[in-house]
Design an enzyme around this catalytic site. Structure first.
Site, PDB file in Angstrom:
ATOM      1  N   THR A 249      58.063  85.646  34.770  1.00  0.00           N
ATOM      2  CA  THR A 249      56.815  85.903  34.040  1.00  0.00           C
ATOM      3  C   THR A 249      55.742  86.389  35.022  1.00  0.00           C
ATOM      4  O   THR A 249      55.784  86.026  36.192  1.00  0.00           O
ATOM      5  CB  THR A 249      56.368  84.563  33.414  1.00  0.00           C
ATOM      6  OG1 THR A 249      57.336  84.177  32.455  1.00  0.00           O
ATOM      7  CG2 THR A 249      55.008  84.623  32.769  1.00  0.00           C
TER       8      THR A 249
ATOM      9  N   HIS B 125      59.958  77.336  32.979  1.00  0.00           N
ATOM     10  CA  HIS B 125      60.733  77.070  31.773  1.00  0.00           C
ATOM     11  C   HIS B 125      59.791  76.739  30.608  1.00  0.00           C
ATOM     12  O   HIS B 125      59.160  75.688  30.579  1.00  0.00           O
ATOM     13  CB  HIS B 125      61.703  75.908  32.053  1.00  0.00           C
ATOM     14  CG  HIS B 125      62.566  75.584  30.887  1.00  0.00           C
ATOM     15  ND1 HIS B 125      62.533  74.370  30.256  1.00  0.00           N
ATOM     16  CD2 HIS B 125      63.462  76.353  30.212  1.00  0.00           C
ATOM     17  CE1 HIS B 125      63.392  74.380  29.245  1.00  0.00           C
ATOM     18  NE2 HIS B 125      63.964  75.576  29.209  1.00  0.00           N
ATOM     19  N   GLY B 126      59.709  77.684  29.670  1.00  0.00           N
ATOM     20  CA  GLY B 126      58.696  77.604  28.617  1.00  0.00           C
ATOM     21  C   GLY B 126      58.733  76.339  27.791  1.00  0.00           C
ATOM     22  O   GLY B 126      57.685  75.757  27.469  1.00  0.00           O
TER      23      GLY B 126
END
Ligand code: GLY
Length: 314
Positions: A166, A219-220
């Site tokens: 990201t 890690h969303g």
């Protein structure tokens, strides 16, 4: 106030062959944002432009270079936030546009809403005159290879979850306003319609002039459980420095939900931090006409901005 910008190109594993591109990509983005700030531009413009550069750079998991979902398509999430008035705009599961962060800003500025998703986001992009690009134009050879590997019977899907990438930026401008922007292609092989932390206010980013601004990566599903961006600012409100607050928030995410990631922070007084619990995170900061950057834990390369411009060949 002296302007400062911090950017990240994602926490996770950065393969050797992508290291140089990842380093120069964050440096280029930080220099672009800083030049806007130095000319009296706003923190909001600086973070948007920095993120646009990284969305256009195939080394990162955002815009062109995004990882692919289970159907082999690019679906992207992005958020932008203005610390002056807590205005924020986000898009999720958006396809076929080059720069989701631009669309997020339009959501913030041209609608009464904060988050548009999927087909609604695409219709809004069309209405705003954002050109549609063929989905394949956002797909790189590398992301296609990673996706194909995922289809192999003996492939361990956990491996792909280490390749996060990201992108994000936080900044403070000469008027003392802070802003954040974050953009991502999400997780490789994610389910169709999966929305991660990036589009969720307080998880993928948060900006409030009274304390500072943060952008997160990692890690969303873990980030959302602890609302990582806002948690970091909460720790700063409790008296921690940006570095201590980012470490405490990452520690909380690791111990409570087993998640790894990274955070960049700017405080309302211009202090900054770039922290990560993964092995690597590409980051760069420009303050006082000096650039600092790194990828590995403890690494901090300092250069004048002239030397930094020379190093990226512009
Ligand atoms: N942090 C990016 C994602 O999980 O979607």
């Amino acid at each position: 106030m002296k302007p400062v910008i911090v950017v990240h190109g994602g926490a996770g594993r950065i393969f050797k062959e992508r290291e140089d591109g990842s380093r120069s990509g964050v440096i280029r983005a930080a220099l672009k944002g800083y030049s806007i700030l130095k000319q009296g531009g706003t923190a909001l413009d600086a973070v948007e432009e920095a993120v646009i550069l990284m969305e256009d750079d195939p080394h990162f998991n955002a815009g062109c270079g995004s990882v692919l979902n289970e159907k082999g398509e690019v679906e992207m999430d992005a958020i932008i936030m203005d610390g002056k008035n807590l205005a924020s705009g986000a898009v999720s599961a958006v396809k076929c546009i080059s720069n989701p962060i631009k669309l997020a800003r339009l959501v913030m500025e041209k609608t009464d809403h904060m988050l548009l998703t999927d087909q609604g986001a695409s219709a809004f992009a069309k209405a705003m005159g954002i050109p549609e690009v063929p989905g394949e134009k956002l797909i790189t050879e590398r992301s296609l290879e990673r996706w194909k590997k995922n289809l192999e019977a003996d492939w361990n899907p956990q491996e792909c979850q280490k390749d996060l990438g990201t992108v994000g930026a936080v900044a403070i401008d000469s008027a003392g306003n802070v802003a954040c922007a974050t953009s991502t292609g999400g997780l490789t092989n994610k389910r169709l319609g999966r929305v991660g932390d990036t589009a969720c206010i307080g998880s993928g980013g948060y900006a409030d002039n009274s304390v500072g601004a943060t952008s997160t990566t990692g890690h969303g599903e873990s980030i959302m459980k602890v609302i990582l961006a806002r948690l970091t600012l909460y720790y700063m409100e409790q008296g921690k420095t940006p570095g201590e607050a980012a470490d405490a928030a990452l520690d909380c995410m690791k111990t409570r939900v087993g998640g790894l990631g990274g955070i960049i922070v700017i405080s309302s007084s211009g202090e900054w931090a770039a922290k990560f619990s993964t092995n690597q995170m590409s980051w760069a900061v420009v303050k006082d006409d000096q650039l600092q950057s790194g990828i590995y834990t403890g690494e901090r390369i300092t250069q004048s901005i002239e030397a930094a411009f020379a190093s990226i060949g512009s």
